[in-house]
Design a protein around this motif. Structure first.
Motif, PDB file in Angstrom:
ATOM      1  N   THR A  31     131.406  21.481  58.608  1.00  0.00           N
ATOM      2  CA  THR A  31     132.718  20.839  58.605  1.00  0.00           C
ATOM      3  C   THR A  31     133.605  21.445  59.683  1.00  0.00           C
ATOM      4  O   THR A  31     134.603  22.075  59.385  1.00  0.00           O
ATOM      5  CB  THR A  31     133.403  20.985  57.237  1.00  0.00           C
ATOM      6  OG1 THR A  31     133.605  22.387  56.983  1.00  0.00           O
ATOM      7  CG2 THR A  31     132.562  20.416  56.133  1.00  0.00           C
ATOM      8  N   CYS A  91     135.357  18.485  54.619  1.00  0.00           N
ATOM      9  CA  CYS A  91     134.383  18.145  53.579  1.00  0.00           C
ATOM     10  C   CYS A  91     135.098  17.706  52.301  1.00  0.00           C
ATOM     11  O   CYS A  91     135.922  18.460  51.768  1.00  0.00           O
ATOM     12  CB  CYS A  91     133.516  19.366  53.302  1.00  0.00           C
ATOM     13  SG  CYS A  91     132.284  19.124  52.006  1.00  0.00           S
ATOM     14  N   LEU A 100     127.141  15.237  55.815  1.00  0.00           N
ATOM     15  CA  LEU A 100     126.835  15.334  54.383  1.00  0.00           C
ATOM     16  C   LEU A 100     125.376  15.709  54.182  1.00  0.00           C
ATOM     17  O   LEU A 100     124.510  15.225  54.907  1.00  0.00           O
ATOM     18  CB  LEU A 100     127.115  13.999  53.687  1.00  0.00           C
ATOM     19  CG  LEU A 100     128.574  13.551  53.596  1.00  0.00           C
ATOM     20  CD1 LEU A 100     128.671  12.189  52.900  1.00  0.00           C
ATOM     21  CD2 LEU A 100     129.416  14.580  52.870  1.00  0.00           C
ATOM     22  N   CYS A 144     127.868  18.803  52.538  1.00  0.00           N
ATOM     23  CA  CYS A 144     128.727  19.737  53.261  1.00  0.00           C
ATOM     24  C   CYS A 144     129.302  20.779  52.306  1.00  0.00           C
ATOM     25  O   CYS A 144     129.220  20.650  51.091  1.00  0.00           O
ATOM     26  CB  CYS A 144     129.860  18.986  53.959  1.00  0.00           C
ATOM     27  SG  CYS A 144     130.882  17.976  52.859  1.00  0.00           S
ATOM     28  N   VAL A 172     132.149  16.014  60.223  1.00  0.00           N
ATOM     29  CA  VAL A 172     131.656  16.405  58.894  1.00  0.00           C
ATOM     30  C   VAL A 172     130.307  15.750  58.639  1.00  0.00           C
ATOM     31  O   VAL A 172     130.172  14.525  58.746  1.00  0.00           O
ATOM     32  CB  VAL A 172     132.642  15.987  57.785  1.00  0.00           C
ATOM     33  CG1 VAL A 172     132.099  16.381  56.407  1.00  0.00           C
ATOM     34  CG2 VAL A 172     134.007  16.597  58.016  1.00  0.00           C
TER      35      VAL A 172
END
Length: 281
Positions: free
Chosen positions: A198, A68, A189, A191, A187
């Motif tokens: 992550t 992240c 978002l 995060c 990952v």
């Protein structure tokens, strides 16, 4: 919404061994020698071995498990007038490297105020802007999750945020959409650094010149070739063509999103043929 409007800064000129665990004991053998010997002895089908041992890929042709880049809310996404994503948070919020690589830019820039660029081991580049403090220098080696800066509102910015971009190479002029780029590396978002969407590497591959295929089939297109043991994030696994190699036989294949394909579980360094804790695709 935190808008990012800036003048784009000027870019700078830009012995084969395999190892497999079996019940806790580790064996080391030459892939080429073993494959040849097995083929001669007719113990391993030549087609299966050939499918999984190819010439090594060029240096850097590997993916990575991501991290992240910063905690916060996505205040602006990727669109035709904005070639990145903005992650807004308070001034001083830590900014981390999205993956392992080398810092190729760290300095001031019109529009950004300050920026950092990192060339990753798979040849892609990530870009970070508007920080108030940079903590890395050009040529520094970083890992996924290395602290590289602190969030600010330098340059053309309406509030503290990270402007994050992803580029296919050092020569690209427009960034690609960072959301699928990060998702392919584990990952999502928004995060949380160190967790909360992550996932990091959960397995390591073994062997050399191992082909990553578009599907769990020996005749599927090769999308990547691993030159040596590689830390990977496996998100799921499924049954496919049976592979007979290195004295093992297995029809389970691991999906590695960072590579966009599958490898036989024979080439995942784990004693179990079906990887524990990994769901079916």
């Amino acid at each position: 919404m935190h808008e990012t409007t800036r003048t784009k800064p000027t870019m700078p000129a830009k012995s084969t061994q395999s190892t497999k665990r079996t019940g806790g004991a580790r064996r080391t053998r030459s892939v080429g020698v073993l494959a040849a010997a097995a083929a001669v002895a007719a113990l391993i089908p030549v087609t299966a071995v050939a499918a999984e041992t190819a010439p090594a890929a060029p240096a850097g042709a590997t993916g990575y498990s991501g991290s992240c880049p910063a905690a916060g809310r996505v205040s602006q996404g990727y669109h035709s007038g904005h070639d990145g994503v903005d992650i807004a948070n308070t001034r001083g919020t830590p900014i981390y490297s999205a993956g392992p690589g080398t810092v190729i830019v760290s300095g001031t820039a019109s529009g950004y105020g300050q920026w950092i660029r990192i060339r990753h081991d798979d040849g892609t580049v990530t870009e970070y802007g508007h920080m108030y403090e940079r903590l890395v220098r050009v040529n520094d080696r970083v890992n996924a999750g290395t602290l590289i800066a602190r969030m600010g509102s330098e340059g053309q910015s309406t509030g503290p945020h990270l402007h994050f971009e992803a580029h296919s190479s050092t020569s690209s002029t427009r960034g690609m959409d960072p959301v699928p780029y990060l998702r392919a590396r584990g990952v999502g978002l928004p995060c949380t650094p160190g967790g909360g969407g992550t996932p990091g590497a959960n397995f390591t591959t073994w062997g050399t010149s191992v082909r990553v295929r578009a599907d769990a089939r020996l005749n599927a297109a090769v999308v990547r070739t691993l030159s040596g043991p590689t830390a990977v994030y496996v998100d799921c696994q499924k049954r496919g063509d049976r592979v007979n190699a290195e004295g093992y036989s297995n029809d389970a294949w691991a999906h590695i999103p960072a590579f966009g394909g599958y490898i036989s579980n024979i080439y995942i360094d784990h004693k179990d043929a079906w990887l524990p804790g990994v769901p079916a695709c």
